[in-house]
Write an enzyme that holds these catalytic residues in place. Structure first.
Site, PDB file in Angstrom:
ATOM      1  N   THR A  76       0.837  -1.187   0.000  1.00 40.08           N
ATOM      2  CA  THR A  76       0.000   0.000   0.000  1.00 40.08           C
ATOM      3  C   THR A  76       0.874   1.240   0.000  1.00 40.08           C
ATOM      4  O   THR A  76       2.091   1.166  -0.167  1.00 40.08           O
ATOM      5  CB  THR A  76      -0.998  -0.036   1.176  1.00 40.08           C
ATOM      6  N   LYS A  80       3.618   1.434  -3.864  1.00 39.88           N
ATOM      7  CA  LYS A  80       3.096   0.700  -5.012  1.00 39.88           C
ATOM      8  C   LYS A  80       3.917   0.915  -6.287  1.00 39.88           C
ATOM      9  O   LYS A  80       4.152  -0.028  -7.041  1.00 39.88           O
ATOM     10  CB  LYS A  80       1.636   1.083  -5.263  1.00 39.88           C
ATOM     11  N   ASP A 117      -6.754  -4.459  -7.990  1.00 42.36           N
ATOM     12  CA  ASP A 117      -7.957  -3.640  -7.837  1.00 42.36           C
ATOM     13  C   ASP A 117      -8.984  -3.977  -8.920  1.00 42.36           C
ATOM     14  O   ASP A 117     -10.171  -4.167  -8.637  1.00 42.36           O
ATOM     15  CB  ASP A 117      -7.601  -2.151  -7.925  1.00 42.36           C
ATOM     16  N   GLY A 141     -13.276   8.896 -13.688  1.00 39.91           N
ATOM     17  CA  GLY A 141     -11.967   8.869 -13.061  1.00 39.91           C
ATOM     18  C   GLY A 141     -10.951   8.123 -13.897  1.00 39.91           C
ATOM     19  O   GLY A 141     -11.297   7.258 -14.709  1.00 39.91           O
ATOM     20  N   ALA A 145      -6.703   3.173  -9.339  1.00 36.85           N
ATOM     21  CA  ALA A 145      -7.718   2.117  -9.338  1.00 36.85           C
ATOM     22  C   ALA A 145      -8.421   2.045 -10.684  1.00 36.85           C
ATOM     23  O   ALA A 145      -8.715   0.955 -11.191  1.00 36.85           O
ATOM     24  CB  ALA A 145      -8.728   2.363  -8.221  1.00 36.85           C
ATOM     25  N   ARG A 166     -11.520  14.654 -14.644  1.00 40.72           N
ATOM     26  CA  ARG A 166     -11.403  16.109 -14.497  1.00 40.72           C
ATOM     27  C   ARG A 166     -10.269  16.658 -15.349  1.00 40.72           C
ATOM     28  O   ARG A 166     -10.390  17.712 -15.954  1.00 40.72           O
ATOM     29  CB  ARG A 166     -11.178  16.447 -13.015  1.00 40.72           C
ATOM     30  N   THR A 167      -9.157  15.909 -15.401  1.00 37.87           N
ATOM     31  CA  THR A 167      -8.028  16.280 -16.251  1.00 37.87           C
ATOM     32  C   THR A 167      -8.009  15.359 -17.462  1.00 37.87           C
ATOM     33  O   THR A 167      -7.733  14.166 -17.333  1.00 37.87           O
ATOM     34  CB  THR A 167      -6.694  16.153 -15.484  1.00 37.87           C
TER      35      THR A 167
END
Length: 279
Positions: A76, A80, A117, A141, A145, A166-167
């Site tokens: 974690t 990573k 994930d 998104g 993940a 968003r970007t």
């Protein structure tokens, strides 16, 4: 009434060790989950937390690799990406993501890594009876993940993935990595997260929120649900709160929903098998 002491694994000279590596490590929960399973299944295994600073990471990993009775790690924040760079071999999702959340030390001395994930998310869908082969997906998104989920969706033969972020450049980077790194062409980028996503939501089979929207009360919705079809599956990967405001709104509208906990539950099983802790 006397409080019952939780069962712990019996440590022997043949106990095989596993770990979860983080910095700091106080928040990790994998040892509790895995050790409870080891006790229930009478496995001669033990999982421990490993707090390694970024500066000491190479030294720690070299030491673990040298241990004959050490099997593998769950990983974690913040390790990573750097541990992915240490691996001798990466799974497909890890190559696209540039990150791992599990590694195992092979008998050949090589370090094998992957990220689960996405595989956990798709396995969770299957567990709840959702077949996504050929389906059209809108994914909100393009973070870590999301990258793993996009790969896993393609591996499960999804028909199309529209990615809104968003970007825009970050979403484009994900699509480029999928095409160039894995040959997946199902994904494309939406030019405007708000307007294009709202339009795309009208005619998709699944909408997945991989953003942080929903972690806090009063957050904006990942995408409005007023125009979605009544059979569109609304899926979130947020664990806490379990029932986000977005999921609650979807259920109030009678839409089918899918909770983030299923991804976690299935991911732990897949990680356990990958690192050799579970059959």
């Amino acid at each position: 009434m006397t409080e019952q002491t939780p069962a712990v694994p019996l440590i022997t000279g043949t106990t095989k060790l596993f770990g979860v590596i983080a910095h700091p490590s106080a928040h990790v929960r994998a040892p509790m989950v895995f050790n409870e399973r080891f006790v229930a299944e009478q496995r001669d295994h033990l999982m421990i937390p490993i707090d390694a600073t970024p500066a000491s990471l190479v030294t720690v990993m070299d030491g673990l690799r040298a241990m004959e009775n050490f099997g593998g790690l769950t990983i974690t924040i913040p390790h990573k990406v750097p541990i992915a760079q240490m691996c001798d071999e990466l799974g497909e999702a890890a190559r696209v993501c540039g990150a791992v959340n599990a590694v195992r030390f092979g008998e050949d001395g090589r370090l094998y890594g992957d990220i689960f994930d996405g595989a956990g998310f798709v396995a969770g869908l299957a567990l709840k009876g959702h077949d996504i082969a050929g389906k059209r997906v809108l994914m909100m998104g393009a973070g870590g993940a999301a990258r793993a989920i996009a790969v896993a969706l393609c591996q499960a033969d999804v028909g199309e993935i529209a990615i809104a972020n968003r970007t825009r450049d970050k979403a484009q980077n994900l699509v480029d990595a999928m095409v160039q790194g894995a040959g997946y062409t199902q994904a494309h980028v939406l030019d405007n997260m708000a307007e294009a996503a709202l339009e795309a939501a009208r005619d998709v089979d699944v909408i997945i929120n991989t953003t942080s929207l929903g972690l806090h009360a009063g957050d904006a919705l990942p995408v409005a649900l007023g125009t979605v079809r009544p059979d569109t599956l609304i899926a979130d990967i947020i664990m806490v709160p379990e029932r986000t405001e977005w999921l609650a709104l979807a259920e109030d509208k009678g839409l089918p929903t899918h909770y983030g906990r299923h991804m976690l539950d299935c991911q732990l099983e897949l990680i356990g098998r990958f690192i050799g802790a579970l059959d």
